[in-house]
Design a protein around this motif. Sequence first.
Motif, PDB file in Angstrom:
ATOM      1  N   VAL A 132      65.277  82.732 -88.903  1.00  0.00           N
ATOM      2  CA  VAL A 132      66.428  82.082 -89.548  1.00  0.00           C
ATOM      3  C   VAL A 132      65.946  80.934 -90.441  1.00  0.00           C
ATOM      4  O   VAL A 132      66.349  80.806 -91.601  1.00  0.00           O
ATOM      5  N   LEU A 133      65.070  80.113 -89.887  1.00  0.00           N
ATOM      6  CA  LEU A 133      64.594  78.948 -90.650  1.00  0.00           C
ATOM      7  C   LEU A 133      63.871  79.395 -91.914  1.00  0.00           C
ATOM      8  O   LEU A 133      64.052  78.805 -92.986  1.00  0.00           O
ATOM      9  N   THR A 134      63.081  80.437 -91.810  1.00  0.00           N
ATOM     10  CA  THR A 134      62.342  80.909 -92.988  1.00  0.00           C
ATOM     11  C   THR A 134      63.294  81.450 -94.049  1.00  0.00           C
ATOM     12  O   THR A 134      63.156  81.138 -95.230  1.00  0.00           O
ATOM     13  N   ALA A 135      64.276  82.222 -93.578  1.00  0.00           N
ATOM     14  CA  ALA A 135      65.240  82.785 -94.537  1.00  0.00           C
ATOM     15  C   ALA A 135      65.961  81.672 -95.276  1.00  0.00           C
ATOM     16  O   ALA A 135      66.095  81.691 -96.509  1.00  0.00           O
TER      17      ALA A 135
ATOM     18  N   GLY B   8      60.496  80.677-102.281  1.00  0.00           N
ATOM     19  CA  GLY B   8      61.815  80.516-102.908  1.00  0.00           C
ATOM     20  C   GLY B   8      61.712  79.776-104.224  1.00  0.00           C
ATOM     21  O   GLY B   8      62.342  80.148-105.214  1.00  0.00           O
ATOM     22  N   LEU B   9      60.908  78.712-104.243  1.00  0.00           N
ATOM     23  CA  LEU B   9      60.746  77.913-105.472  1.00  0.00           C
ATOM     24  C   LEU B   9      60.210  78.776-106.612  1.00  0.00           C
ATOM     25  O   LEU B   9      60.736  78.763-107.719  1.00  0.00           O
ATOM     26  N   THR B  10      59.154  79.554-106.297  1.00  0.00           N
ATOM     27  CA  THR B  10      58.580  80.396-107.360  1.00  0.00           C
ATOM     28  C   THR B  10      59.587  81.449-107.799  1.00  0.00           C
ATOM     29  O   THR B  10      59.764  81.693-108.988  1.00  0.00           O
ATOM     30  N   LEU B  11      60.280  82.038-106.816  1.00  0.00           N
ATOM     31  CA  LEU B  11      61.300  83.038-107.165  1.00  0.00           C
ATOM     32  C   LEU B  11      62.359  82.429-108.069  1.00  0.00           C
ATOM     33  O   LEU B  11      62.744  83.005-109.084  1.00  0.00           O
ATOM     34  N   GLY B  12      62.822  81.235-107.685  1.00  0.00           N
ATOM     35  CA  GLY B  12      63.884  80.560-108.425  1.00  0.00           C
ATOM     36  C   GLY B  12      63.497  80.273-109.847  1.00  0.00           C
ATOM     37  O   GLY B  12      64.309  80.388-110.763  1.00  0.00           O
TER      38      GLY B  12
ATOM     39  N   LEU C 218      55.542  78.862 -91.410  1.00  0.00           N
ATOM     40  CA  LEU C 218      56.280  79.939 -92.067  1.00  0.00           C
ATOM     41  C   LEU C 218      57.440  79.434 -92.935  1.00  0.00           C
ATOM     42  O   LEU C 218      57.561  79.853 -94.093  1.00  0.00           O
ATOM     43  N   PRO C 219      58.282  78.533 -92.428  1.00  0.00           N
ATOM     44  CA  PRO C 219      59.362  78.006 -93.296  1.00  0.00           C
ATOM     45  C   PRO C 219      58.814  77.325 -94.549  1.00  0.00           C
ATOM     46  O   PRO C 219      59.416  77.418 -95.618  1.00  0.00           O
ATOM     47  N   LEU C 220      57.678  76.660 -94.415  1.00  0.00           N
ATOM     48  CA  LEU C 220      57.078  75.977 -95.569  1.00  0.00           C
ATOM     49  C   LEU C 220      56.699  76.991 -96.642  1.00  0.00           C
ATOM     50  O   LEU C 220      56.991  76.821 -97.834  1.00  0.00           O
ATOM     51  N   PHE C 221      56.084  78.086 -96.185  1.00  0.00           N
ATOM     52  CA  PHE C 221      55.740  79.149 -97.132  1.00  0.00           C
ATOM     53  C   PHE C 221      57.004  79.736 -97.760  1.00  0.00           C
ATOM     54  O   PHE C 221      57.036  80.079 -98.947  1.00  0.00           O
TER      55      PHE C 221
ATOM     56  N   LEU D 118      71.098  68.950-101.298  1.00  0.00           N
ATOM     57  CA  LEU D 118      70.551  67.899-100.438  1.00  0.00           C
ATOM     58  C   LEU D 118      71.019  68.105 -99.001  1.00  0.00           C
ATOM     59  O   LEU D 118      70.246  67.988 -98.042  1.00  0.00           O
ATOM     60  N   ALA D 119      72.313  68.435 -98.849  1.00  0.00           N
ATOM     61  CA  ALA D 119      72.866  68.679 -97.513  1.00  0.00           C
ATOM     62  C   ALA D 119      72.162  69.851 -96.858  1.00  0.00           C
ATOM     63  O   ALA D 119      71.805  69.801 -95.668  1.00  0.00           O
ATOM     64  N   ALA D 120      71.934  70.903 -97.628  1.00  0.00           N
ATOM     65  CA  ALA D 120      71.266  72.084 -97.080  1.00  0.00           C
ATOM     66  C   ALA D 120      69.850  71.735 -96.644  1.00  0.00           C
ATOM     67  O   ALA D 120      69.383  72.167 -95.584  1.00  0.00           O
ATOM     68  N   PHE D 121      69.194  70.928 -97.424  1.00  0.00           N
ATOM     69  CA  PHE D 121      67.828  70.537 -97.104  1.00  0.00           C
ATOM     70  C   PHE D 121      67.782  69.730 -95.815  1.00  0.00           C
ATOM     71  O   PHE D 121      66.891  69.911 -94.969  1.00  0.00           O
ATOM     72  N   ASP D 122      68.796  68.854 -95.671  1.00  0.00           N
ATOM     73  CA  ASP D 122      68.891  68.070 -94.437  1.00  0.00           C
ATOM     74  C   ASP D 122      69.073  68.990 -93.239  1.00  0.00           C
ATOM     75  O   ASP D 122      68.416  68.824 -92.205  1.00  0.00           O
ATOM     76  N   SER D 123      69.933  69.990 -93.382  1.00  0.00           N
ATOM     77  CA  SER D 123      70.159  70.938 -92.286  1.00  0.00           C
ATOM     78  C   SER D 123      68.884  71.676 -91.935  1.00  0.00           C
ATOM     79  O   SER D 123      68.572  71.904 -90.762  1.00  0.00           O
ATOM     80  N   LEU D 124      68.137  72.041 -92.943  1.00  0.00           N
ATOM     81  CA  LEU D 124      66.892  72.775 -92.727  1.00  0.00           C
ATOM     82  C   LEU D 124      65.916  71.944 -91.892  1.00  0.00           C
ATOM     83  O   LEU D 124      65.339  72.430 -90.909  1.00  0.00           O
ATOM     84  N   LEU D 125      65.782  70.675 -92.264  1.00  0.00           N
ATOM     85  CA  LEU D 125      64.874  69.806 -91.508  1.00  0.00           C
ATOM     86  C   LEU D 125      65.376  69.615 -90.086  1.00  0.00           C
ATOM     87  O   LEU D 125      64.591  69.581 -89.132  1.00  0.00           O
ATOM     88  N   GLY D 126      66.720  69.489 -89.959  1.00  0.00           N
ATOM     89  CA  GLY D 126      67.308  69.365 -88.624  1.00  0.00           C
ATOM     90  C   GLY D 126      66.990  70.599 -87.783  1.00  0.00           C
ATOM     91  O   GLY D 126      66.648  70.490 -86.592  1.00  0.00           O
ATOM     92  N   GLY D 127      67.073  71.755 -88.406  1.00  0.00           N
ATOM     93  CA  GLY D 127      66.775  73.002 -87.701  1.00  0.00           C
ATOM     94  C   GLY D 127      65.327  73.059 -87.260  1.00  0.00           C
ATOM     95  O   GLY D 127      65.019  73.440 -86.120  1.00  0.00           O
ATOM     96  N   LEU D 128      64.442  72.618 -88.152  1.00  0.00           N
ATOM     97  CA  LEU D 128      63.019  72.595 -87.814  1.00  0.00           C
ATOM     98  C   LEU D 128      62.754  71.702 -86.606  1.00  0.00           C
ATOM     99  O   LEU D 128      62.004  72.048 -85.692  1.00  0.00           O
ATOM    100  N   ARG D 129      63.402  70.544 -86.676  1.00  0.00           N
ATOM    101  CA  ARG D 129      63.211  69.594 -85.584  1.00  0.00           C
ATOM    102  C   ARG D 129      63.679  70.205 -84.265  1.00  0.00           C
ATOM    103  O   ARG D 129      62.995  70.150 -83.246  1.00  0.00           O
ATOM    104  N   ALA D 130      64.890  70.832 -84.308  1.00  0.00           N
ATOM    105  CA  ALA D 130      65.444  71.443 -83.097  1.00  0.00           C
ATOM    106  C   ALA D 130      64.515  72.531 -82.571  1.00  0.00           C
ATOM    107  O   ALA D 130      64.303  72.665 -81.354  1.00  0.00           O
ATOM    108  N   ALA D 131      63.932  73.285 -83.497  1.00  0.00           N
ATOM    109  CA  ALA D 131      63.024  74.357 -83.084  1.00  0.00           C
ATOM    110  C   ALA D 131      61.810  73.770 -82.380  1.00  0.00           C
ATOM    111  O   ALA D 131      61.357  74.289 -81.360  1.00  0.00           O
TER     112      ALA D 131
END
Lengths: 238, 111
Positions: free
Chosen positions: A8-11, B11-15, B3-6, B35-48
Motif C-alpha cells: 500500500v505504501l509503495t503504491a 512516480g517522479l520520473t513517470l510524472g 521500497l516506498p522511497l523507490f 502536501l496533505a497526501a505527503f504527510d499521510s504517506l510519512l504517517g503511514g511509514l511511521r505506523a509501519a
Amino acid sequence: MRGSSRLVLTAVSVAIGILLAIQIRSAGELTSTVPDLRTSEMRVMLMEAMRHNQVLQEDLEALRQKVREYERTVTQGVGALGLLRTELDRARLLAGITPVRGPGLVVTLSDSKKPAVQGDDPRLFVIHDEDILKLINVLRAAGAEALSINGERLLATTEIHCAGPTVSINNMRIAPPFVVSAIGNAAAMESSLRMRGGIVEVLGYFGMEVTITQHNALEIQGYTRPLRFEWAKPIEGR
Amino acid sequence: MLLPLFGLLLGLTLGFFLEFSVPPHLAPYTAVALLAAFDSLLGGLRAALEKHFDDNIFVTGLLSNTLLAALLAFVGDRIGINLYLAALVAFGVRIFQNLALIRRLVLVRSK
C-alpha cells in the motif's frame, strides 16, 4: 514491515510521486514561461507594427511631396490653371491638411491636483471629453481658424470622445495634459475663455489647472494620415 | 523501508514524462492537497515502522486529509482569507515530526 503495508505504501508513494512531478512542471510553466513569453511576444509585435507604421508614414510623406511637385509643374503660369491652384490651396487650408502659422493661443489643461476628499466623486476632478469640446467651441466662437490638440489637427470629421482614461481625437488616444493650440485673434480668444462664469472659471473651481499663453507666431501641423470618405460622395453637377 | 522511497522516485520520473499538467487556476489547491497526501504517506511509514499499520486507517486518512486540504484552500479563496495556510502549517509541522520519528525508529532498529 508486513507485506500488505509495504504494498500500500509503495503504491501511494508512486501516485504521490507522479502528482508531485506534474505539480512541479505545472508550477514552473505557470510562474516563468507563460506570461514572460506572452509579453515579450507582444512587445516584439508592437515594435514591428510601430516600425511598419513609421515606414508607411515616410512613404506617404514622399508621395505627397511628389503630388505637390506635379501640381507645381502643371499649374505653373497664370490663367485657368493658376486659378485652379489657388482654389486647391484654399481647399487644403480649409480641410486642415496644410501646416499653418499665425498668432494664437496655447491652452494647457491638466487634471486636478487637489487632494481627494472622502465622498467626493473623483470623476469631477479629471478633464473630460466634454470639457475639451466646450473649450474648442468657445475658441471657435471667438474666431479660431486652426486648432490642434496634442498635435492632432482638428478637422471637420474629428471626434473628441471619451475613451476610458484617455480621450480619442482623430482615432488617436490622447492623455492629459491636453495642449490645445488655436490660431486666431489671441486677445479675443483669451478674453472669451476668461469670461466670468466661463470655462476657465468653471474648470478652476474643480482645481483643474488651466494655463493660457499668447503667441505671435504659432505653428499648427496639418493632418497627415489619409482622409477617407466611405459613405459621402459628391453629387455630380452641383 | 526502501521500497516506498523507490516508488516515490519511480512516480517522479513517470510524472515528468506524462503529458498532463494541472490547469493554472487549480494549481494552488492541488499543491495543498499534495502536501496533505505527503504527510499521510510519512504517517503511514511511521505506523509501519511502529508495527501498528492498518490499511483502512491509512487509506481513509490519506483521502480525507487530501480532500480537506483542497476544500480548505477552496473555501479560503471564496471568503477571501488564506485558509490554505492553516493546512500548510499543520501538515508542514506533522511532516517534520513524522520524519523525526521515522529517523529515530530506523536508527534504533539498525543498532
